[in-house]
Design an enzyme around this catalytic site. Sequence first.
Site, PDB file in Angstrom:
ATOM      1  N   SER A   1     -30.381  73.983 130.734  1.00  0.00           N
ATOM      2  CA  SER A   1     -31.160  75.186 130.431  1.00  0.00           C
ATOM      3  C   SER A   1     -30.225  76.323 130.058  1.00  0.00           C
ATOM      4  O   SER A   1     -29.427  76.775 130.879  1.00  0.00           O
ATOM      5  CB  SER A   1     -31.987  75.588 131.647  1.00  0.00           C
ATOM      6  OG  SER A   1     -32.456  76.904 131.460  1.00  0.00           O
TER       7      SER A   1
ATOM      8  N   HIS B   1     -32.782  72.989 126.906  1.00  0.00           N
ATOM      9  CA  HIS B   1     -34.002  73.564 127.480  1.00  0.00           C
ATOM     10  C   HIS B   1     -34.032  75.072 127.256  1.00  0.00           C
ATOM     11  O   HIS B   1     -33.104  75.786 127.647  1.00  0.00           O
ATOM     12  CB  HIS B   1     -33.995  73.240 128.982  1.00  0.00           C
ATOM     13  CG  HIS B   1     -35.206  73.659 129.729  1.00  0.00           C
ATOM     14  ND1 HIS B   1     -36.345  72.876 129.825  1.00  0.00           N
ATOM     15  CD2 HIS B   1     -35.465  74.763 130.471  1.00  0.00           C
ATOM     16  CE1 HIS B   1     -37.239  73.479 130.592  1.00  0.00           C
ATOM     17  NE2 HIS B   1     -36.734  74.635 131.002  1.00  0.00           N
TER      18      HIS B   1
ATOM     19  N   ASP C   1     -36.003  78.500 128.062  1.00  0.00           N
ATOM     20  CA  ASP C   1     -36.955  79.139 128.969  1.00  0.00           C
ATOM     21  C   ASP C   1     -37.455  80.442 128.349  1.00  0.00           C
ATOM     22  O   ASP C   1     -36.762  81.458 128.392  1.00  0.00           O
ATOM     23  CB  ASP C   1     -36.277  79.449 130.306  1.00  0.00           C
ATOM     24  CG  ASP C   1     -36.059  78.200 131.139  1.00  0.00           C
ATOM     25  OD1 ASP C   1     -37.018  77.441 131.341  1.00  0.00           O
ATOM     26  OD2 ASP C   1     -34.911  77.987 131.589  1.00  0.00           O
TER      27      ASP C   1
ATOM     28  N   MET D   1     -39.744  83.561 128.594  1.00  0.00           N
ATOM     29  CA  MET D   1     -40.435  84.297 129.676  1.00  0.00           C
ATOM     30  C   MET D   1     -40.938  85.631 129.162  1.00  0.00           C
ATOM     31  O   MET D   1     -40.214  86.333 128.452  1.00  0.00           O
ATOM     32  CB  MET D   1     -39.473  84.558 130.826  1.00  0.00           C
ATOM     33  CG  MET D   1     -38.872  83.307 131.421  1.00  0.00           C
ATOM     34  SD  MET D   1     -37.746  83.747 132.744  1.00  0.00           S
ATOM     35  CE  MET D   1     -37.156  82.121 133.211  1.00  0.00           C
TER      36      MET D   1
ATOM     37  N   HIS E   1     -39.876  75.623 127.043  1.00  0.00           N
ATOM     38  CA  HIS E   1     -40.700  75.820 128.239  1.00  0.00           C
ATOM     39  C   HIS E   1     -41.312  77.212 128.149  1.00  0.00           C
ATOM     40  O   HIS E   1     -40.622  78.214 128.348  1.00  0.00           O
ATOM     41  CB  HIS E   1     -39.774  75.674 129.466  1.00  0.00           C
ATOM     42  CG  HIS E   1     -40.431  75.863 130.780  1.00  0.00           C
ATOM     43  ND1 HIS E   1     -39.724  75.924 131.963  1.00  0.00           N
ATOM     44  CD2 HIS E   1     -41.732  76.005 131.128  1.00  0.00           C
ATOM     45  CE1 HIS E   1     -40.550  76.086 132.977  1.00  0.00           C
ATOM     46  NE2 HIS E   1     -41.782  76.156 132.495  1.00  0.00           N
TER      47      HIS E   1
ATOM     48  N   MET F   1     -43.091  80.065 129.526  1.00  0.00           N
ATOM     49  CA  MET F   1     -43.552  80.753 130.736  1.00  0.00           C
ATOM     50  C   MET F   1     -44.148  82.084 130.312  1.00  0.00           C
ATOM     51  O   MET F   1     -43.592  83.155 130.552  1.00  0.00           O
ATOM     52  CB  MET F   1     -42.389  80.927 131.714  1.00  0.00           C
ATOM     53  CG  MET F   1     -42.078  79.656 132.469  1.00  0.00           C
ATOM     54  SD  MET F   1     -40.482  79.743 133.287  1.00  0.00           S
ATOM     55  CE  MET F   1     -39.425  79.350 131.924  1.00  0.00           C
TER      56      MET F   1
ATOM     57  N   MET G   1     -42.262  72.011 138.449  1.00  0.00           N
ATOM     58  CA  MET G   1     -41.381  73.138 138.769  1.00  0.00           C
ATOM     59  C   MET G   1     -40.928  73.005 140.216  1.00  0.00           C
ATOM     60  O   MET G   1     -41.743  72.988 141.132  1.00  0.00           O
ATOM     61  CB  MET G   1     -42.120  74.473 138.595  1.00  0.00           C
ATOM     62  CG  MET G   1     -42.277  74.961 137.162  1.00  0.00           C
ATOM     63  SD  MET G   1     -40.756  75.065 136.199  1.00  0.00           S
ATOM     64  CE  MET G   1     -39.748  76.183 137.158  1.00  0.00           C
TER      65      MET G   1
ATOM     66  N   ASP H   1     -37.610  70.702 137.062  1.00  0.00           N
ATOM     67  CA  ASP H   1     -36.918  71.916 136.618  1.00  0.00           C
ATOM     68  C   ASP H   1     -36.779  72.907 137.771  1.00  0.00           C
ATOM     69  O   ASP H   1     -37.767  73.393 138.304  1.00  0.00           O
ATOM     70  CB  ASP H   1     -37.746  72.535 135.470  1.00  0.00           C
ATOM     71  CG  ASP H   1     -37.097  73.766 134.868  1.00  0.00           C
ATOM     72  OD1 ASP H   1     -35.937  74.059 135.184  1.00  0.00           O
ATOM     73  OD2 ASP H   1     -37.786  74.433 134.056  1.00  0.00           O
TER      74      ASP H   1
END
Length: 216
Positions: free
Chosen positions: A10, A34, A36, A38, A67, A69, A138, A176
């Site tokens: 990540s 990966h 993330d 957000m 991913h 979020m 998660m 993760d």
Amino acid sequence: MSELAKVSPSILAADFSNLERGIKKIENCADYIHLDVMDGHFVPNLSFGYPVADAIKRTSNIPMDIHLMVSNPSQHIEGFAKYNPKILIVHYEVCNNLYRTLQRIRELGSKAFVAINPHTPVIVLDDILESLDGVLVMSVNPGFSGQKFIERSIRKVFMLSEMRKARDLDFEIMVDGGVSPSNASRIVEAGADILVMGSAVFKSEDPESVCRAVKS
Ligand code: DX5
Ligand code: ZN
């Protein structure tokens, strides 16, 4: 470790002043990279969005898993699909039309994964397991890298693995948060196929050897 896991470092834990250098360090061992994303709303942190996905796409050939979020994932699927991620992940907790969202991800050419937060039981996925390509368990509260692995996540991985066997399905199980060489073998033995690792890889002196340590 009995079976080989795939590894997805990540980049949230990488040095953003020189992402290219960080990516080069994992190029020979990472199965995915990966991302993330957000929004400061679904999770208490802000990370990055389209420009960084675009930069990573231009920097590396490692397949991306993204991913999301964010509170409104269906509004961003088209936007991120432009970077051809191998995997696009949405959270169960914020998808009102999960089946439609998964179908759309597949139409756009990515594998459709559903993430569940630590407080979300696996049983909520019971009616959708036939329609997804993977589940992301998660194992920390989403929002930050460097948190401690929540042990109870192992049981969730095992339950999903049992559901997969019982129904003869082949979706992948990804884990993760707080994953490292010290707990990887237990997670894989419970049934995980893909391990996301942020700080364990990027805060290490030798990211490549950390990647390799959880694959063998
Ligand atoms: C947390 C993110 C994770 C995080 C993992 O919200 O989804 O992907 O970057 O970082 P580590 O491996 O350091 O827990
Ligand atoms: Zn993540």
